[in-house]
Design a protein around this motif. Structure first.
Motif, PDB file in Angstrom:
ATOM      1  N   ALA A 310       0.843  -1.193   0.000  1.00  0.00           N
ATOM      2  CA  ALA A 310       0.000   0.000   0.000  1.00  0.00           C
ATOM      3  C   ALA A 310       0.878   1.243   0.000  1.00  0.00           C
ATOM      4  O   ALA A 310       2.097   1.172   0.183  1.00  0.00           O
ATOM      5  N   GLY A 311       0.241   2.368  -0.205  1.00  0.00           N
ATOM      6  CA  GLY A 311       0.941   3.643  -0.183  1.00  0.00           C
ATOM      7  C   GLY A 311       0.205   4.639   0.678  1.00  0.00           C
ATOM      8  O   GLY A 311      -0.974   4.451   1.021  1.00  0.00           O
ATOM      9  N   GLY A 312       0.896   5.715   1.044  1.00  0.00           N
ATOM     10  CA  GLY A 312       0.273   6.765   1.832  1.00  0.00           C
ATOM     11  C   GLY A 312       1.082   8.040   1.748  1.00  0.00           C
ATOM     12  O   GLY A 312       2.036   8.141   0.966  1.00  0.00           O
ATOM     13  N   ARG A 313       0.705   9.014   2.554  1.00  0.00           N
ATOM     14  CA  ARG A 313       1.390  10.300   2.540  1.00  0.00           C
ATOM     15  C   ARG A 313       1.249  10.969   3.898  1.00  0.00           C
ATOM     16  O   ARG A 313       0.359  10.652   4.681  1.00  0.00           O
ATOM     17  N   SER A 314       2.153  11.917   4.131  1.00  0.00           N
ATOM     18  CA  SER A 314       2.107  12.707   5.358  1.00  0.00           C
ATOM     19  C   SER A 314       2.406  14.152   4.998  1.00  0.00           C
ATOM     20  O   SER A 314       3.224  14.426   4.114  1.00  0.00           O
ATOM     21  N   ASP A 315       1.749  15.063   5.696  1.00  0.00           N
ATOM     22  CA  ASP A 315       1.930  16.490   5.415  1.00  0.00           C
ATOM     23  C   ASP A 315       2.842  17.179   6.422  1.00  0.00           C
ATOM     24  O   ASP A 315       3.022  18.391   6.371  1.00  0.00           O
ATOM     25  N   VAL A 316       3.423  16.412   7.343  1.00  0.00           N
ATOM     26  CA  VAL A 316       4.354  16.996   8.311  1.00  0.00           C
ATOM     27  C   VAL A 316       5.777  16.583   7.925  1.00  0.00           C
ATOM     28  O   VAL A 316       5.991  15.886   6.944  1.00  0.00           O
ATOM     29  N   SER A 317       6.753  17.008   8.698  1.00  0.00           N
ATOM     30  CA  SER A 317       8.149  16.774   8.346  1.00  0.00           C
ATOM     31  C   SER A 317       8.504  15.289   8.381  1.00  0.00           C
ATOM     32  O   SER A 317       7.775  14.461   8.945  1.00  0.00           O
ATOM     33  N   LEU A 318       9.650  14.973   7.791  1.00  0.00           N
ATOM     34  CA  LEU A 318      10.130  13.595   7.778  1.00  0.00           C
ATOM     35  C   LEU A 318      10.319  13.067   9.198  1.00  0.00           C
ATOM     36  O   LEU A 318       9.892  11.950   9.523  1.00  0.00           O
ATOM     37  N   GLN A 319      10.916  13.866  10.061  1.00  0.00           N
ATOM     38  CA  GLN A 319      11.127  13.438  11.441  1.00  0.00           C
ATOM     39  C   GLN A 319       9.806  13.243  12.174  1.00  0.00           C
ATOM     40  O   GLN A 319       9.610  12.239  12.869  1.00  0.00           O
ATOM     41  N   GLU A 320       8.889  14.195  12.025  1.00  0.00           N
ATOM     42  CA  GLU A 320       7.582  14.077  12.688  1.00  0.00           C
ATOM     43  C   GLU A 320       6.820  12.858  12.171  1.00  0.00           C
ATOM     44  O   GLU A 320       6.126  12.171  12.942  1.00  0.00           O
ATOM     45  N   THR A 321       6.944  12.596  10.884  1.00  0.00           N
ATOM     46  CA  THR A 321       6.242  11.457  10.288  1.00  0.00           C
ATOM     47  C   THR A 321       6.755  10.144  10.848  1.00  0.00           C
ATOM     48  O   THR A 321       5.966   9.267  11.229  1.00  0.00           O
ATOM     49  N   THR A 322       8.078   9.995  10.914  1.00  0.00           N
ATOM     50  CA  THR A 322       8.628   8.736  11.427  1.00  0.00           C
ATOM     51  C   THR A 322       8.347   8.576  12.919  1.00  0.00           C
ATOM     52  O   THR A 322       8.070   7.463  13.389  1.00  0.00           O
ATOM     53  N   GLU A 323       8.369   9.667  13.649  1.00  0.00           N
ATOM     54  CA  GLU A 323       8.060   9.587  15.088  1.00  0.00           C
ATOM     55  C   GLU A 323       6.602   9.159  15.302  1.00  0.00           C
ATOM     56  O   GLU A 323       6.306   8.343  16.187  1.00  0.00           O
ATOM     57  N   TYR A 324       5.712   9.715  14.491  1.00  0.00           N
ATOM     58  CA  TYR A 324       4.302   9.327  14.575  1.00  0.00           C
ATOM     59  C   TYR A 324       4.130   7.858  14.209  1.00  0.00           C
ATOM     60  O   TYR A 324       3.410   7.104  14.895  1.00  0.00           O
ATOM     61  N   PHE A 325       4.809   7.434  13.162  1.00  0.00           N
ATOM     62  CA  PHE A 325       4.746   6.040  12.730  1.00  0.00           C
ATOM     63  C   PHE A 325       5.181   5.104  13.859  1.00  0.00           C
ATOM     64  O   PHE A 325       4.484   4.120  14.174  1.00  0.00           O
ATOM     65  N   ILE A 326       6.304   5.398  14.471  1.00  0.00           N
ATOM     66  CA  ILE A 326       6.821   4.548  15.557  1.00  0.00           C
ATOM     67  C   ILE A 326       5.840   4.514  16.734  1.00  0.00           C
ATOM     68  O   ILE A 326       5.615   3.463  17.351  1.00  0.00           O
ATOM     69  N   SER A 327       5.209   5.649  17.005  1.00  0.00           N
ATOM     70  CA  SER A 327       4.256   5.708  18.130  1.00  0.00           C
ATOM     71  C   SER A 327       3.034   4.825  17.897  1.00  0.00           C
ATOM     72  O   SER A 327       2.382   4.397  18.851  1.00  0.00           O
TER      73      SER A 327
END
Length: 338
Positions: A310-327
């Motif tokens: 699958a695919g997706g997108r995020s509108d925040v920064s790369l760091q914020e995106t990965t931190e959210y993903f890990i959470s």
């Protein structure tokens, strides 16, 4: 596709039509292969037909027969709009929601044409009058083969069409290793080779035309890989600066996400790619087993696709995106360790 729809589409195509074929934005091998195969088929039936892609596609796909005929909506905007306005039939291939075509979406929404969808992704929207939607199919290219067969014309598949269909099936099945590859898929592939598909040539032209900069970018991606053993997960990040350093070209990151799944014990792999021009982080998800990345992407990252891709997108920064993903992973620990 049910018998009633097949007859209706057959009746439509028995008359002269102005046809436009549209793949999704950032088209891959399945999108380009299916649209080109359908273009050859309809053209050979005497129809007036054009392919309009939302944007450009990777260089490693620009060998397929007829690829030079594909119009780029971004570059040929005025002519593309005119053709869409004049179209009596619009085929949409390898996507099932108009949001997947970027700036083409409002133009297609204004069209009075008859829409025909051929697609294998989950949760189709209802914009098309005729839908051939099957999530169990390996690829849209396999469905195009079936579509031509439904219409009684599989004996009219030319070597050009066979090469296009073969390439789309090959790329969307990971060279026939994904679970969506069935005995029917292999039967179709055998028929395509008999009809003129050059299987070795297709593989070489898609997979064996790397540039040094692409391999260096792959090295950077693998160096950036983070392994989260607690969640049987691996993810890769690529910043815009890193893409620029290695002279990124469209399609260069194709397949990078799959390297995570080659690690023993990893069942969830992700790549996050910064795109400053669009102001987003592009995300690709892959999984093995029953963990649905389609559901994960739809719930958390404005995306979707298949159970294992699958695919997706995020509108925040790369760091914020990965931190959210890990959470998020703690809520899926049981599934990821099943």
């Amino acid at each position: 596709m049910n018998l009633e729809d097949i007859k209706a589409v057959g009746n439509l195509l028995a008359k002269p039509q102005k046809i436009v074929i549209v793949p999704h934005k950032n088209p891959d091998g399945d999108a380009i292969g299916s649209t080109l195969a359908l273009w050859h088929y309809l053209k050979n039936r005497g129809q007036e037909v054009r392919i309009i892609a939302p944007n450009d596609f990777p260089k490693f796909l620009k060998w397929m027969p007829g690829n030079e005929q594909i119009m780029n909506f971004e570059r040929e905007n005025s002519q593309s709009k005119t053709l869409i306005e004049q179209a009596t039939i619009i085929f949409t291939l390898d996507f099932n929601h108009l949001g997947r075509i970027g700036q083409m979406e409002p133009v297609l929404k204004e069209s009075d044409a008859t829409f025909i969808m051929i697609d294998h992704h989950q949760a189709p929207s209802d914009y098309a009058q005729y839908m051939y939607s099957d999530v169990l199919m390996s690829s849209t290219c396999e469905m195009v083969y079936n579509f031509i067969e439904f219409l009684g014309d599989d004996d009219k598949i030319t070597p050009e069409m066979a090469n296009c269909i073969y390439t789309g099936i090959m790329t969307d099945t990971g060279s026939f290793k994904y679970s969506s590859t069935t005995s029917r898929t292999h039967t179709i592939v055998a028929a395509l080779i008999d009809k003129g598909a050059e299987n070795t040539k297709a593989h070489n032209l898609v997979y064996d035309t790397n540039t040094p900069t692409r391999l260096h970018l792959l090295g950077c991606a693998l160096k950036n890989m983070v392994i989260l053993k607690e969640y049987n997960t691996a993810y890769i990040t690529l910043s815009q600066d890193e893409l620029d350093t290695y002279d990124y070209q469209k399609g260069d990151t194709e397949g990078f996400v799959n390297y995570g799944l080659t690690l023993h014990g990893i069942c969830f792999a992700v790549i996050f790619i910064e795109n400053k021009e669009e102001g987003i982080i592009k995300i690709s998800f892959r999984s093995e087993g029953n963990f649905s990345v389609n559901e994960f992407a739809r719930k958390h990252f404005n995306g979707g696709g298949h159970t294992n891709a699958a695919g997706g997108r995020s509108d925040v920064s790369l760091q914020e995106t990965t931190e959210y993903f890990i959470s998020l992973l703690k809520d899926y620990k049981t599934q990821l360790n099943a």
